[in-house]
Design a protein around this motif. Structure first.
Motif, PDB file in Angstrom:
ATOM      1  N   UNK A 216      34.985  39.958  95.212  1.00 31.84           N
ATOM      2  CA  UNK A 216      35.350  41.122  94.412  1.00 31.84           C
ATOM      3  C   UNK A 216      35.257  40.738  92.941  1.00 31.84           C
ATOM      4  N   UNK A 217      34.385  41.388  92.170  1.00 29.11           N
ATOM      5  CA  UNK A 217      34.312  41.099  90.733  1.00 29.11           C
ATOM      6  C   UNK A 217      35.603  41.509  90.031  1.00 29.11           C
ATOM      7  N   UNK A 218      35.863  40.897  88.905  1.00 34.01           N
ATOM      8  CA  UNK A 218      37.055  41.229  88.130  1.00 34.01           C
ATOM      9  C   UNK A 218      37.005  42.693  87.715  1.00 34.01           C
ATOM     10  N   UNK A 219      38.085  43.401  87.964  1.00 36.76           N
ATOM     11  CA  UNK A 219      38.178  44.799  87.579  1.00 36.76           C
ATOM     12  C   UNK A 219      37.622  45.760  88.608  1.00 36.76           C
ATOM     13  N   UNK A 220      37.266  45.272  89.795  1.00 32.14           N
ATOM     14  CA  UNK A 220      36.701  46.145  90.815  1.00 32.14           C
ATOM     15  C   UNK A 220      37.267  45.771  92.183  1.00 32.14           C
ATOM     16  N   UNK A 221      37.387  46.757  93.036  1.00 32.23           N
ATOM     17  CA  UNK A 221      37.798  46.495  94.413  1.00 32.23           C
ATOM     18  C   UNK A 221      36.614  46.515  95.367  1.00 32.23           C
TER      19      UNK A 221
ATOM     20  N   UNK B  40      33.593  44.764  96.883  1.00 33.97           N
ATOM     21  CA  UNK B  40      33.022  43.418  96.974  1.00 33.97           C
ATOM     22  C   UNK B  40      31.507  43.438  96.848  1.00 33.97           C
ATOM     23  N   UNK B  41      30.975  42.366  96.280  1.00 38.29           N
ATOM     24  CA  UNK B  41      29.530  42.192  96.142  1.00 38.29           C
ATOM     25  C   UNK B  41      29.146  40.891  96.820  1.00 38.29           C
ATOM     26  N   UNK B  42      27.956  40.843  97.357  1.00 38.77           N
ATOM     27  CA  UNK B  42      27.461  39.638  98.017  1.00 38.77           C
ATOM     28  C   UNK B  42      26.901  38.699  96.949  1.00 38.77           C
ATOM     29  N   UNK B  43      27.433  37.477  96.926  1.00 38.66           N
ATOM     30  CA  UNK B  43      27.019  36.472  95.957  1.00 38.66           C
ATOM     31  C   UNK B  43      26.532  35.251  96.728  1.00 38.66           C
ATOM     32  N   UNK B  44      25.332  34.777  96.410  1.00 41.75           N
ATOM     33  CA  UNK B  44      24.762  33.616  97.091  1.00 41.75           C
ATOM     34  C   UNK B  44      24.577  32.477  96.086  1.00 41.75           C
TER      35      UNK B  44
END
Length: 76
Positions: free
Chosen positions: A35-40, A42-46
């Motif tokens: 989850x990036x800061x300020x957001x609920x 989630x994003x996929x990060x590799x």
């Protein structure tokens, strides 16, 4: 009633298929949902294992620097 049972079965199967937050892909990347800061949302990060180790070391070094440079003064 039959439609409801088929829909329930489909939901259960998709829930079991995507239960892991962390996956290793074939090219050596480790993918994780974050989850990036300020957001609920989630994003996929590799990242590669080397990148993960470098980020952890940078975080430890930053905390150590903050602890070394902090002063515990009490003002009355």
């Amino acid at each position: 009633m039959k439609f409801l049972s088929v829909a329930l079965l489909a939901v259960l199967m998709t829930g079991c298929a995507s239960s892991s937050d962390e996956q290793a892909s074939n090219d050596g990347l480790i993918c994780k949902m974050e989850k990036p800061t300020g957001s609920n949302i989630p994003k996929r990060v590799c990242r590669t294992p080397e990148q993960i180790a470098a980020m952890e070391k940078e975080g430890r070094d930053g905390i150590r620097d903050i602890q070394r440079n902090s002063t515990n003064t009490v003002r009355l």
